[in-house]
Design a protein around this motif. Structure first.
Motif, PDB file in Angstrom:
ATOM      1  N   VAL A  35      -6.122   8.168   3.973  1.00 40.21           N
ATOM      2  CA  VAL A  35      -5.496   8.493   5.245  1.00 40.21           C
ATOM      3  C   VAL A  35      -5.607   7.445   6.030  1.00 40.21           C
ATOM      4  O   VAL A  35      -6.735   6.897   6.391  1.00 40.21           O
ATOM      5  N   LYS A  36      -4.468   6.782   6.454  1.00 34.85           N
ATOM      6  CA  LYS A  36      -4.472   5.596   7.238  1.00 34.85           C
ATOM      7  C   LYS A  36      -3.874   6.047   8.837  1.00 34.85           C
ATOM      8  O   LYS A  36      -2.886   6.458   8.909  1.00 34.85           O
ATOM      9  N   ILE A  37      -4.917   5.595   9.651  1.00 33.08           N
ATOM     10  CA  ILE A  37      -4.455   6.100  11.215  1.00 33.08           C
ATOM     11  C   ILE A  37      -4.105   4.636  11.780  1.00 33.08           C
ATOM     12  O   ILE A  37      -5.163   3.884  11.945  1.00 33.08           O
ATOM     13  N   ASP A  38      -3.034   4.407  12.176  1.00 34.60           N
ATOM     14  CA  ASP A  38      -2.852   3.173  13.029  1.00 34.60           C
ATOM     15  C   ASP A  38      -2.369   3.459  14.404  1.00 34.60           C
ATOM     16  O   ASP A  38      -1.311   4.029  14.697  1.00 34.60           O
ATOM     17  N   GLU A  39      -3.407   3.166  15.329  1.00 34.03           N
ATOM     18  CA  GLU A  39      -3.279   3.706  16.875  1.00 34.03           C
ATOM     19  C   GLU A  39      -2.178   2.605  17.271  1.00 34.03           C
ATOM     20  O   GLU A  39      -1.493   3.135  18.446  1.00 34.03           O
ATOM     21  N   SER A  40      -2.059   1.309  16.698  1.00 30.62           N
ATOM     22  CA  SER A  40      -1.215   0.453  17.604  1.00 30.62           C
ATOM     23  C   SER A  40       0.385   0.894  17.233  1.00 30.62           C
ATOM     24  O   SER A  40       1.408   0.767  18.234  1.00 30.62           O
ATOM     25  N   LYS A  41       0.644   1.534  16.304  1.00 31.41           N
ATOM     26  CA  LYS A  41       1.880   2.257  15.952  1.00 31.41           C
ATOM     27  C   LYS A  41       2.020   3.653  16.149  1.00 31.41           C
ATOM     28  O   LYS A  41       3.032   4.430  16.081  1.00 31.41           O
ATOM     29  N   ASN A  42       0.738   4.301  16.467  1.00 35.61           N
ATOM     30  CA  ASN A  42       0.615   5.738  16.731  1.00 35.61           C
ATOM     31  C   ASN A  42       1.393   6.444  15.459  1.00 35.61           C
ATOM     32  O   ASN A  42       2.157   7.363  15.716  1.00 35.61           O
ATOM     33  N   THR A  43       0.748   6.002  14.283  1.00 37.63           N
ATOM     34  CA  THR A  43       1.080   6.686  12.772  1.00 37.63           C
ATOM     35  C   THR A  43      -0.131   6.919  12.230  1.00 37.63           C
ATOM     36  O   THR A  43      -1.213   6.431  12.521  1.00 37.63           O
ATOM     37  N   LEU A  44       0.084   8.259  11.436  1.00 39.31           N
ATOM     38  CA  LEU A  44      -0.989   8.689  10.321  1.00 39.31           C
ATOM     39  C   LEU A  44      -0.112   8.462   8.985  1.00 39.31           C
ATOM     40  O   LEU A  44       0.982   9.194   9.035  1.00 39.31           O
ATOM     41  N   THR A  45      -0.806   7.877   7.934  1.00 41.04           N
ATOM     42  CA  THR A  45       0.044   7.963   6.757  1.00 41.04           C
ATOM     43  C   THR A  45      -0.699   9.000   5.621  1.00 41.04           C
ATOM     44  O   THR A  45      -1.936   8.470   5.542  1.00 41.04           O
TER      45      THR A  45
END
Length: 98
Positions: A35-45
């Motif tokens: 699970v990848k959480i990218d706070e700069s893009k506000n996404t969870l993959t």
């Protein structure tokens, strides 16, 4: 020369720090999937699906509400890099990738 130095200082100081990216490995039928959480893009993959996220205050130590096309879940963290979430009736237990 002074102008170049001034421009370099202004450009260098105006760049915002990047928001953190977190990777967790979650158990799914005996396999560990990321699970990848990218706070700069506000996404969870998760499993190739990209969800939009918002910080969720009452979600363990820290967490996010993930949503896409009417499907949503809470990804909640605990201490020592542990996290979990429930999606479609299945609970996934995760550990932060170090």
């Amino acid at each position: 020369m002074k102008k170049l130095l001034l421009i370099a200082l202004v450009l260098g100081s105006s760049q915002a720090e990047a928001a953190p990216t977190y990777t967790y490995l979650c158990q799914d039928h005996g396999r560990k999937l990321p699970v990848k959480i990218d706070e700069s893009k506000n996404t969870l993959t998760w499993k190739g699906t990209v969800y939009s996220i918002k910080v969720k205050e009452d979600c363990g130590r820290y967490g996010w509400r993930a949503e896409k096309d009417g499907v949503g879940f809470d990804f909640c963290t605990a201490t020592q890099g542990a996290a979990d979430f429930e999606l479609n009736g299945v609970t996934y237990v995760c550990d932060m990738k170090r």
